[in-house]
Design an enzyme around this catalytic site. Sequence first.
Site, PDB file in Angstrom:
ATOM      1  N   CYS A 118      52.327  35.920  34.141  1.00 13.17           N
ATOM      2  CA  CYS A 118      50.859  35.944  34.123  1.00 13.17           C
ATOM      3  C   CYS A 118      50.243  34.559  34.283  1.00 13.17           C
ATOM      4  CB  CYS A 118      50.369  36.595  32.842  1.00 13.17           C
ATOM      5  SG  CYS A 118      51.180  38.165  32.547  1.00 13.17           S
ATOM      6  N   HIS A 258      43.340  34.763  31.069  1.00 17.05           N
ATOM      7  CA  HIS A 258      44.236  35.877  31.385  1.00 17.05           C
ATOM      8  C   HIS A 258      43.830  37.073  30.529  1.00 17.05           C
ATOM      9  CE1 HIS A 258      47.624  38.380  31.936  1.00 17.05           C
ATOM     10  NE2 HIS A 258      48.294  38.013  30.858  1.00 17.05           N
ATOM     11  N   ASN A 288      46.099  44.578  31.867  1.00 18.61           N
ATOM     12  CA  ASN A 288      46.773  43.316  32.170  1.00 18.61           C
ATOM     13  C   ASN A 288      47.400  43.419  33.562  1.00 18.61           C
ATOM     14  OD1 ASN A 288      48.541  41.172  32.373  1.00 18.61           O
ATOM     15  ND2 ASN A 288      49.409  41.417  30.317  1.00 18.61           N
TER      16      ASN A 288
END
Length: 336
Positions: A118, A258, A288
């Site tokens: 990520c 994020h 996500n």
Amino acid sequence: MGNNLIPLRIAGVGYSVPDAVITNDDLTKLYDTSDEWIYTRTGIKERRVVSGEENAVDLGFVAAKNALEKAKMLPEDIDLIIAASSAPPDLYPAIACHIQARLGISTQVPAFDITAACTGLIYALSIAKAYIASGMYKNILLVATDNNSRLVNWEDRSTSILFGDGAGAMVVTASEDGVDDVIAIDIKSDGSIGDLIELSFDGKNCPLVEQYEPKPQGIRMNGKGVYAFVAKILPHYVENLITNAGMKAEDIDYLIPHQANIRIIQAVQERLGYSDDKVVTNIKYYGNTSAASIPLALAESVEKGNVKLGTTAVLCGFGAGMTWGGAIVRLREGIC
Ligand code: ACO
């Protein structure tokens, strides 16, 4: 960086998400869960998922085209492509090579993937910054894309609720006016705690030698462990990034983090003392999306007018590795 280094301009950003929407209520058909449980713990209401043959390359290609358009550049202007993905659909050819072919970019242009989960976009931006600074490449296409829905274990309710699919892209170029749009950038990793989030692509040994028990397939995550680690380090880390750049939190207009868990985002927000309108969150609709998460949040929030241009933002990410990183960037008029 010294004065002889070439500054970087962020020329365009773009994003793409698949059409199929899976709500929390939909997930109750797969296992015992509820919208209330998921939403209160994560901030997620729904996520997008690829269907049929669609994959991270398709999403990345559309995001790349959008970013090129915004940058007012043609594919042939690009002289390097870097794709960031937590888990590319093909280990080879690289996503970047697929995108090169689809965009019809010259076969002489280098294209490669990086894996920093990520944090991928921050890592890719830091590589691009060094290449541009040195004069080695001038116009770089960064694509961050993931199709997590192919990789989660849909029987595991503690991880499959979290993830979604998407892509974000950024075109960066040598700055013509001496202003660097990357005010500060930093990347970190700690492999000693890599077992907090794992996705094995392990195969079998040669049939002529001793075999072994391969690791289970699908994303495996120690959710509590990840939460504890990130909640401990990230707020302080982002604050230090800002201080080390000689700035104060109030000098920066937006936090674009994020999108992994709303509570982690709120912990960073609280540390910086930001009001809600300074913090970009789209986790509610996308979950996500791993490497795509930050550029997707950036491009979508600018497109929707939630983030104004002619401003600055602090980006921050964390993910498997463990990796983490942050960047303070200028968002000029015209990037989206
Ligand atoms: N629905 C209902 N109940 C559930 C669900 C679900 N979807 N999932 C787990 N539960 C149950 C568990 O079985 C457990 O029940 P028990 O107490 O009877 O055993 C209970 O809920 C609590 O489970 P925990 O896993 O302890 O729940 P927790 O409060 O830790 O929340 C969560 C889990 C949301 C995953 C949280 O730990 C989290 O968000 N962690 C961070 C994850 C993260 O940010 N990952 C980043 C990944 S980045 C990358 O690079 C991939």
